[in-house]
Design an enzyme around this catalytic site. Sequence first.
Site, short mmCIF file in Angstrom:
data_model
loop_
_atom_site.label_atom_id
_atom_site.label_comp_id
_atom_site.label_asym_id
_atom_site.label_seq_id
_atom_site.Cartn_x
_atom_site.Cartn_y
_atom_site.Cartn_z
N HIS A 1 39.32 83.90 41.98
CA HIS A 1 38.31 83.99 40.55
C HIS A 1 37.71 82.66 40.45
O HIS A 1 38.33 81.63 40.09
CB HIS A 1 39.61 84.44 39.41
N LYS B 1 33.61 93.49 37.85
CA LYS B 1 34.40 92.86 36.82
C LYS B 1 34.07 93.36 35.53
O LYS B 1 33.07 93.72 35.18
CB LYS B 1 33.71 91.33 36.76
N HIS C 1 38.85 91.06 32.46
CA HIS C 1 38.99 89.79 31.63
C HIS C 1 40.02 90.27 30.37
O HIS C 1 39.21 91.38 29.68
CB HIS C 1 37.75 89.41 31.04
N HIS D 1 43.34 85.76 35.34
CA HIS D 1 43.84 84.64 34.39
C HIS D 1 44.90 85.07 33.52
O HIS D 1 44.30 84.86 32.13
CB HIS D 1 42.59 83.71 33.90
N ASP E 1 39.69 80.22 38.04
CA ASP E 1 38.79 80.30 37.02
C ASP E 1 38.06 79.14 36.81
O ASP E 1 37.64 78.88 35.45
CB ASP E 1 39.70 81.08 35.81
C1 NCD Z 1 34.45 81.53 31.81
C2 NCD Z 1 33.00 80.97 32.11
O1 NCD Z 1 32.78 79.90 31.55
O2 NCD Z 1 32.10 81.59 32.69
N1 NCD Z 1 34.89 80.76 30.87
C3 NCD Z 1 36.33 80.61 30.63
O3 NCD Z 1 36.87 80.06 29.72
N2 NCD Z 1 37.08 81.10 31.33
C4 NCD Z 1 34.43 83.01 31.52
C5 NCD Z 1 35.79 83.69 32.01
O4 NCD Z 1 36.19 83.58 32.74
O5 NCD Z 1 36.32 84.17 30.67
ZN ZN Z 2 36.30 83.40 34.80
#
Ligand code: NCD
Ligand code: ZN
Length: 343
Positions: A13, A99, A136, A174, A247
């Site tokens: 991810h 996604k 998500h 996540h 992430d």
């Molecule tokens: C991610 C992003 O900035 O693209 N931000 C985050 O807080 N994780 C998007 C996501 O994965 O939720």
């Molecule tokens: Zn993400």
Amino acid sequence: MKTLTITRPDDWHLHVRNGAILKTVLPHTARQFARAIIMPNLKPPVTTVSQALAYREEILNALPVGVTFTPLMTLYLTASTPISEIKKAADAEHVYAFKLYPAGATTNSDSGVADIEAIYPLLTALEEQDIPLLIHGEVPDQACDIFDRERVFIEASLSKIVNNFPNLRIVLEHVTTIEAVQFVNASGNNIAATITPQHLLYNRNAILAGGIRPHYYCLPILKRERHRLALLEAATSGNPKFFLGTDSAPHLTTLKETTCGCAGCYSAHAALELYATAFETANALDKLEGFASFFGADFYRLPRNTETVTLTRSTWTIPSTYGDPENIITPVNAGEELHWQLQ
Ligand code: NCD
Ligand code: ZN
């Protein structure tokens, strides 16, 4: 000197963005990871196979000379995704997943899905084509407390998706709560989860106690300590349903240190070192290789990597920023010491 050698890991991810930021962040990922699942939440989002292939070319062109790295592309699922695009993605060599962002749940999710039941025909197609759906898992409901949004999504939406599509392969991305860990554990082998380094290392105090620290702010937001401990237990359990997904989500420092800062922690600068730090606190360094290098590849039915990487027990200080003067990025735990370093 203490060292740890493991099979070269993959990141299941990852956000690398495009343009100037891509050039700054991609080398950090490529020095550690052989492959990464590339998130499609660009502006505009990557919704078609042809956009994904163009984005893949941009990523490959941004790689430093001599570095091998394979971007695994994903498509952004929307209410208007045609079934024909799902079939096309199934046949496309470089596309690995779709996604699902609930509309408004996180950064660049405005094109996401407002009514999940309305897209059930698309989920039927994904199930038939056997393409993983990456979720998500948060309700975007403004009335729902931000710390409850993952739990409520699991109760209200995810449990229905799993019941209605028993063969759909799903990665709950996540995960941040005990409830998510329990849900994944209780589900079939077609349900897996990624875990970030920040959710293994920090609880919500990192954002809010003793001052507000925007570089620890991401979505889903860091939770209470008991949730962190449940995630650490899941990651170090050796259960193949849980695997590495950083992430890492770079935003310019100016867009995080402001009145209304963006969600996303940048962790690609030291991802494997951060995971090693977390696993060491649980006396589970022997479990890092499965989590980082085997279980994700197995879930995506890709071959495991064959080369290795070595971490050394040595202390270094994370730089306060990365990038050129026009594109400064502040990493998670900037300025802190780490005790593992990738050779
Ligand atoms: C991610 C992003 O900035 O693209 N931000 C985050 O807080 N994780 C998007 C996501 O994965 O939720
Ligand atoms: Zn993400």
